[in-house]
Motif scaffolding. Structure first.
Motif, PDB file in Angstrom:
ATOM      1  N   THR A  50       0.826  -1.209   0.000  1.00  0.00           N
ATOM      2  CA  THR A  50       0.000   0.000   0.000  1.00  0.00           C
ATOM      3  C   THR A  50       0.859   1.257   0.000  1.00  0.00           C
ATOM      4  OG1 THR A  50      -1.827  -1.125   1.101  1.00  0.00           O
ATOM      5  CG2 THR A  50      -1.775   1.285   1.275  1.00  0.00           C
ATOM      6  N   ILE A  51       1.892   1.270   0.821  1.00  0.00           N
ATOM      7  CA  ILE A  51       2.787   2.428   0.881  1.00  0.00           C
ATOM      8  C   ILE A  51       3.454   2.653  -0.475  1.00  0.00           C
ATOM      9  CG2 ILE A  51       4.932   3.309   1.908  1.00  0.00           C
ATOM     10  CD1 ILE A  51       4.013   1.763   4.500  1.00  0.00           C
ATOM     11  N   ALA A  52       3.952   1.583  -1.078  1.00  0.00           N
ATOM     12  CA  ALA A  52       4.616   1.695  -2.378  1.00  0.00           C
ATOM     13  C   ALA A  52       3.634   2.123  -3.470  1.00  0.00           C
ATOM     14  CB  ALA A  52       5.277   0.375  -2.740  1.00  0.00           C
ATOM     15  N   VAL A  53       2.435   1.549  -3.450  1.00  0.00           N
ATOM     16  CA  VAL A  53       1.427   1.889  -4.459  1.00  0.00           C
ATOM     17  C   VAL A  53       1.002   3.352  -4.312  1.00  0.00           C
ATOM     18  CG1 VAL A  53      -0.966   1.450  -5.190  1.00  0.00           C
ATOM     19  CG2 VAL A  53       0.630  -0.450  -4.917  1.00  0.00           C
ATOM     20  N   ASN A  54       0.892   3.840  -3.087  1.00  0.00           N
ATOM     21  CA  ASN A  54       0.555   5.254  -2.878  1.00  0.00           C
ATOM     22  C   ASN A  54       1.537   6.152  -3.621  1.00  0.00           C
ATOM     23  OD1 ASN A  54      -1.599   4.613  -1.222  1.00  0.00           O
ATOM     24  ND2 ASN A  54      -0.504   5.027   0.682  1.00  0.00           N
ATOM     25  N   ASN A  55       2.818   5.829  -3.512  1.00  0.00           N
ATOM     26  CA  ASN A  55       3.844   6.618  -4.202  1.00  0.00           C
ATOM     27  C   ASN A  55       3.732   6.494  -5.710  1.00  0.00           C
ATOM     28  OD1 ASN A  55       5.083   7.716  -1.902  1.00  0.00           O
ATOM     29  ND2 ASN A  55       6.234   5.835  -1.572  1.00  0.00           N
ATOM     30  N   LEU A  56       3.435   5.290  -6.197  1.00  0.00           N
ATOM     31  CA  LEU A  56       3.307   5.088  -7.645  1.00  0.00           C
ATOM     32  C   LEU A  56       2.059   5.778  -8.200  1.00  0.00           C
ATOM     33  CD1 LEU A  56       4.526   1.394  -7.909  1.00  0.00           C
ATOM     34  CD2 LEU A  56       5.643   3.423  -8.869  1.00  0.00           C
ATOM     35  N   VAL A  57       1.010   5.869  -7.390  1.00  0.00           N
ATOM     36  CA  VAL A  57      -0.190   6.609  -7.804  1.00  0.00           C
ATOM     37  C   VAL A  57       0.159   8.092  -7.927  1.00  0.00           C
ATOM     38  CG1 VAL A  57      -2.492   7.370  -7.064  1.00  0.00           C
ATOM     39  CG2 VAL A  57      -1.871   4.948  -6.906  1.00  0.00           C
ATOM     40  N   LYS A  58       0.863   8.630  -6.926  1.00  0.00           N
ATOM     41  CA  LYS A  58       1.264  10.050  -6.948  1.00  0.00           C
ATOM     42  C   LYS A  58       2.144  10.370  -8.150  1.00  0.00           C
ATOM     43  CE  LYS A  58       1.208  10.708  -1.955  1.00  0.00           C
ATOM     44  NZ  LYS A  58       2.046  10.837  -0.749  1.00  0.00           N
ATOM     45  N   LYS A  59       2.989   9.418  -8.533  1.00  0.00           N
ATOM     46  CA  LYS A  59       3.906   9.635  -9.656  1.00  0.00           C
ATOM     47  C   LYS A  59       3.246   9.370 -11.012  1.00  0.00           C
ATOM     48  CE  LYS A  59       7.941   8.434  -6.880  1.00  0.00           C
ATOM     49  NZ  LYS A  59       8.977   7.416  -6.645  1.00  0.00           N
ATOM     50  N   GLY A  60       2.013   8.862 -10.987  1.00  0.00           N
ATOM     51  CA  GLY A  60       1.271   8.670 -12.230  1.00  0.00           C
ATOM     52  C   GLY A  60       1.461   7.335 -12.923  1.00  0.00           C
ATOM     53  N   TYR A  61       1.954   6.329 -12.198  1.00  0.00           N
ATOM     54  CA  TYR A  61       2.195   5.018 -12.804  1.00  0.00           C
ATOM     55  C   TYR A  61       1.067   4.014 -12.564  1.00  0.00           C
ATOM     56  CZ  TYR A  61       6.981   6.441 -13.672  1.00  0.00           C
ATOM     57  OH  TYR A  61       8.097   7.103 -14.135  1.00  0.00           O
ATOM     58  N   VAL A  62       0.305   4.213 -11.506  1.00  0.00           N
ATOM     59  CA  VAL A  62      -0.689   3.222 -11.097  1.00  0.00           C
ATOM     60  C   VAL A  62      -2.034   3.900 -10.843  1.00  0.00           C
ATOM     61  CG1 VAL A  62      -1.297   1.536  -9.288  1.00  0.00           C
ATOM     62  CG2 VAL A  62       1.061   1.685 -10.112  1.00  0.00           C
ATOM     63  N   ASN A  63      -3.102   3.211 -11.249  1.00  0.00           N
ATOM     64  CA  ASN A  63      -4.478   3.598 -10.919  1.00  0.00           C
ATOM     65  C   ASN A  63      -4.976   2.691  -9.803  1.00  0.00           C
ATOM     66  OD1 ASN A  63      -5.004   5.594 -12.927  1.00  0.00           O
ATOM     67  ND2 ASN A  63      -5.219   3.961 -14.436  1.00  0.00           N
ATOM     68  N   ARG A  64      -5.767   3.253  -8.921  1.00  0.00           N
ATOM     69  CA  ARG A  64      -6.378   2.469  -7.848  1.00  0.00           C
ATOM     70  C   ARG A  64      -7.886   2.681  -7.938  1.00  0.00           C
ATOM     71  NH1 ARG A  64      -3.762   2.673  -2.330  1.00  0.00           N
ATOM     72  NH2 ARG A  64      -2.763   4.385  -3.383  1.00  0.00           N
ATOM     73  N   THR A  65      -8.642   1.554  -7.955  1.00  0.00           N
ATOM     74  CA  THR A  65     -10.101   1.621  -8.005  1.00  0.00           C
ATOM     75  C   THR A  65     -10.683   0.594  -7.044  1.00  0.00           C
ATOM     76  OG1 THR A  65     -10.174   0.048  -9.841  1.00  0.00           O
ATOM     77  CG2 THR A  65     -10.200   2.395 -10.418  1.00  0.00           C
ATOM     78  N   ARG A  66     -11.943   0.729  -6.759  1.00  0.00           N
ATOM     79  CA  ARG A  66     -12.669  -0.264  -5.955  1.00  0.00           C
ATOM     80  C   ARG A  66     -13.371  -1.236  -6.887  1.00  0.00           C
ATOM     81  NH1 ARG A  66     -11.598  -0.358  -0.467  1.00  0.00           N
ATOM     82  NH2 ARG A  66     -11.090   1.754   0.149  1.00  0.00           N
ATOM     83  N   SER A  67     -13.426  -2.484  -6.483  1.00  0.00           N
ATOM     84  CA  SER A  67     -14.117  -3.502  -7.263  1.00  0.00           C
ATOM     85  C   SER A  67     -15.604  -3.191  -7.306  1.00  0.00           C
ATOM     86  CB  SER A  67     -13.888  -4.875  -6.634  1.00  0.00           C
ATOM     87  OG  SER A  67     -14.757  -5.829  -7.194  1.00  0.00           O
ATOM     88  N   GLU A  68     -16.211  -3.373  -8.464  1.00  0.00           N
ATOM     89  CA  GLU A  68     -17.659  -3.191  -8.590  1.00  0.00           C
ATOM     90  C   GLU A  68     -18.413  -4.290  -7.846  1.00  0.00           C
ATOM     91  OE1 GLU A  68     -19.327  -0.617 -10.047  1.00  0.00           O
ATOM     92  OE2 GLU A  68     -17.362   0.323 -10.301  1.00  0.00           O
TER      93      GLU A  68
END
Length: 128
Positions: A50-68
């Motif tokens: 989660t910590i790593a993904v937060n940084n990748l989201v901020k840098k524009g590499y990863v999208n985070r969504t909730r499952s439908e």
């Protein structure tokens, strides 16, 4: 790992680490993955991921969504920039493999492949 990071951290991808690149690789370019799947693939906790993904989201590499289907499940996928980073990393590994087997005979390639298979088996003993 240090040399790999030097080779990968170029141009557009200068702000991400080798660790970030391996997270991008684990997410992959297919359908969105849930955090648990990626954490397990990387042998880290969901909290660490989660910590790593937060940084990748901020840098524009990863999208985070909730499952439908289940709003509790967080899905992650690569942005277009993340896909370019994934491809950049894949090409690096392709070049590394080609350089490794350059000027080898078919028999030498088979011996190398067997040695690497044995090494994988050795490391898999420690995953259990």
């Amino acid at each position: 790992m240090t040399l790999e990071e030097k080779a990968i951290r170029t141009g557009e991808f200068s702000e991400i680490s080798n660790n970030d690149m391996h997270i991008i690789e684990a997410i992959g370019i297919d359908e969105p993955r849930n955090m648990s799947f990626v954490a397990k693939k990387l042998s880290v906790t969901v909290g660490t991921l989660t910590i790593a993904v937060n940084n990748l989201v901020k840098k524009g590499y990863v999208n985070r969504t909730r499952s439908e289907k289940d709003r509790r499940v967080v899905l992650i996928s690569l942005t277009e920039k993340g896909r370019r980073a994934y491809e950049h990393h894949r090409l690096f590994h392709d070049k590394m493999i080609k350089a490794t087997i350059a000027n080898m005979s078919e028999q030498e390639e088979e011996v190398l492949a067997q040695a690497l298979t044995n090494l994988i088996g050795f490391f898999e003993q420690y995953q259990q």
